[in-house]
Design an enzyme around this catalytic site. Sequence first.
Site, mmCIF file in Angstrom:
data_model
loop_
_atom_site.group_PDB
_atom_site.id
_atom_site.type_symbol
_atom_site.label_atom_id
_atom_site.label_comp_id
_atom_site.label_asym_id
_atom_site.label_seq_id
_atom_site.Cartn_x
_atom_site.Cartn_y
_atom_site.Cartn_z
ATOM 1 N N ASN A 26 1.104 -1.425 0.243
ATOM 2 C CA ASN A 26 0.003 0.204 -0.401
ATOM 3 C C ASN A 26 0.154 1.064 0.455
ATOM 4 O O ASN A 26 1.243 0.862 1.374
ATOM 5 C CB ASN A 26 -0.752 -0.296 1.150
ATOM 6 C CG ASN A 26 -1.656 1.106 0.966
ATOM 7 O OD1 ASN A 26 -1.642 2.126 0.715
ATOM 8 N ND2 ASN A 26 -1.935 1.156 2.639
ATOM 9 N N LYS A 30 -0.124 4.219 -0.389
ATOM 10 C CA LYS A 30 -0.708 5.289 -0.088
ATOM 11 C C LYS A 30 -0.626 6.782 -0.632
ATOM 12 O O LYS A 30 -0.139 6.536 -1.673
ATOM 13 C CB LYS A 30 -0.396 5.851 1.485
ATOM 14 C CG LYS A 30 -0.362 4.789 2.670
ATOM 15 C CD LYS A 30 -0.108 4.811 4.064
ATOM 16 C CE LYS A 30 0.654 3.495 4.749
ATOM 17 N NZ LYS A 30 -0.164 3.583 5.772
ATOM 18 N N GLU A 49 -6.694 4.065 8.256
ATOM 19 C CA GLU A 49 -6.317 5.422 7.868
ATOM 20 C C GLU A 49 -8.016 6.842 7.276
ATOM 21 O O GLU A 49 -8.261 7.725 7.233
ATOM 22 C CB GLU A 49 -5.330 6.044 6.578
ATOM 23 C CG GLU A 49 -3.842 6.138 7.733
ATOM 24 C CD GLU A 49 -2.741 5.141 6.448
ATOM 25 O OE1 GLU A 49 -2.907 5.688 5.091
ATOM 26 O OE2 GLU A 49 -1.548 4.810 6.695
HETATM 27 C C1 PEP Z 1 -0.148 0.230 6.481
HETATM 28 O O1 PEP Z 1 -0.176 1.312 6.822
HETATM 29 O O2 PEP Z 1 -1.714 -0.587 5.988
HETATM 30 C C2 PEP Z 1 0.642 -0.448 7.262
HETATM 31 C C3 PEP Z 1 0.739 -1.862 6.815
HETATM 32 O O3 PEP Z 1 1.928 0.310 7.408
HETATM 33 P P1 PEP Z 1 3.634 -0.072 7.597
HETATM 34 O O4 PEP Z 1 3.798 -1.104 7.675
HETATM 35 O O5 PEP Z 1 4.213 1.403 7.400
HETATM 36 O O6 PEP Z 1 3.150 -0.331 9.302
#
Ligand code: PEP
Length: 266
Positions: free
Chosen positions: A10, A12, A100
Site C-alpha cells: 500500500n 498510500k 487511515e
Molecule cells: C498500513 O498502513 O497499512 C501499514 C501496514 O503500514 P506500515 O507497514 O507502514 O506499518
Amino acid sequence: MAKRTLIAGNWKMNPPSVREAEKILKGVMARTAGLRKTEIVIFPPSVFIERLVKIAGRSKIRLGAQDVSVQSGSGAFTGEVSADMFYDSRARYAIAGHSERRNPSAGRGESNHEINFKIKAALAAGLSPVLCVGERERDRDHAYLQLIKSQVEECLKGISKKSMEKMIIAYEPVWAIGRNAVREAVPEEFQEMKIFIKKILADKFGIVPADTVRILYGGSVSPKNAEGFLREGEADGFLVGRDSLSPDKFGRIAKIAEDAGQWRLS
Ligand code: PEP
C-alpha cells in the site's frame, strides 16, 4: 486448494511523481520476477494505475485501488472514482476500510456501513476487495474482540457465499501501524486473531469460504519480522505500508514469503 501467499504493497499518497512510481515498480519487478508461489499486488495512488499497469505488462504483478467510491458506474459525484473505472483501468483489487480512512480525526471517519457499500461496489465491478480490520488499542477486558467481530460482520453484510471466494481480509492492529506504532505485534497475536476471524466467517458463511479466505497481516511488516508472521503466525500474506516503497525491502519480504510458502501449495 490453498491459495498463493499474497504480498501487497500500500503506497498510500506516495511517491510524489509518476516517474518515481515507475522506478519503484521496475525495482519490485526485477526482485520478484522468479517467484512462483507468491502473488504480488501494488496499491499506488489512483492516478498512477494505468501507467503502472502498462509497465507491469505480462509480469505477475497486479495493481489495485486504495479506495473506491460507494457509487457504481458514473455520475455527478465530484472527486469520486468508481470501482468500474478502476476495473476499466485494469486494477484487479481494491482496499476497503483502511484505518487511515476509518479514522475520524483524519476527517473521513468511514463507517462499517459505508465500507460494506464499497465492498459491494468492488465485487460488482469484478475487483477483489481487501477488507482491513483492526483495533486502535487492546484493553484488558478484550472488548477489542467485539470490535473486530462487528467490523467483519457489518462490512460483510449481504455478501454472498460465492463472492467470498474473492474476498481477502487484512488484520491490521492500528497500534502496530506506521511510524507512530506503540509497539510491534507478535506472531501469536496475529495467529489468535486469524483463528478468531475464521470462526466469525465460518459462523456466517460456512466452513468452505471461511477456510479459503486469505487473512493477511499488516502493521510495520519488514524483512526482519516477516518470517515469524508467516511461519509462527501462519499469515496468508501481508499488507505492507512503508517497506513497500523500497524495492529492496519489499522484494526481500516477497522472497521470504516464497520460501516460507513452499508447503502451502505442495
Ligand atoms: C498500513 O498502513 O497499512 C501499514 C501496514 O503500514 P506500515 O507497514 O507502514 O506499518
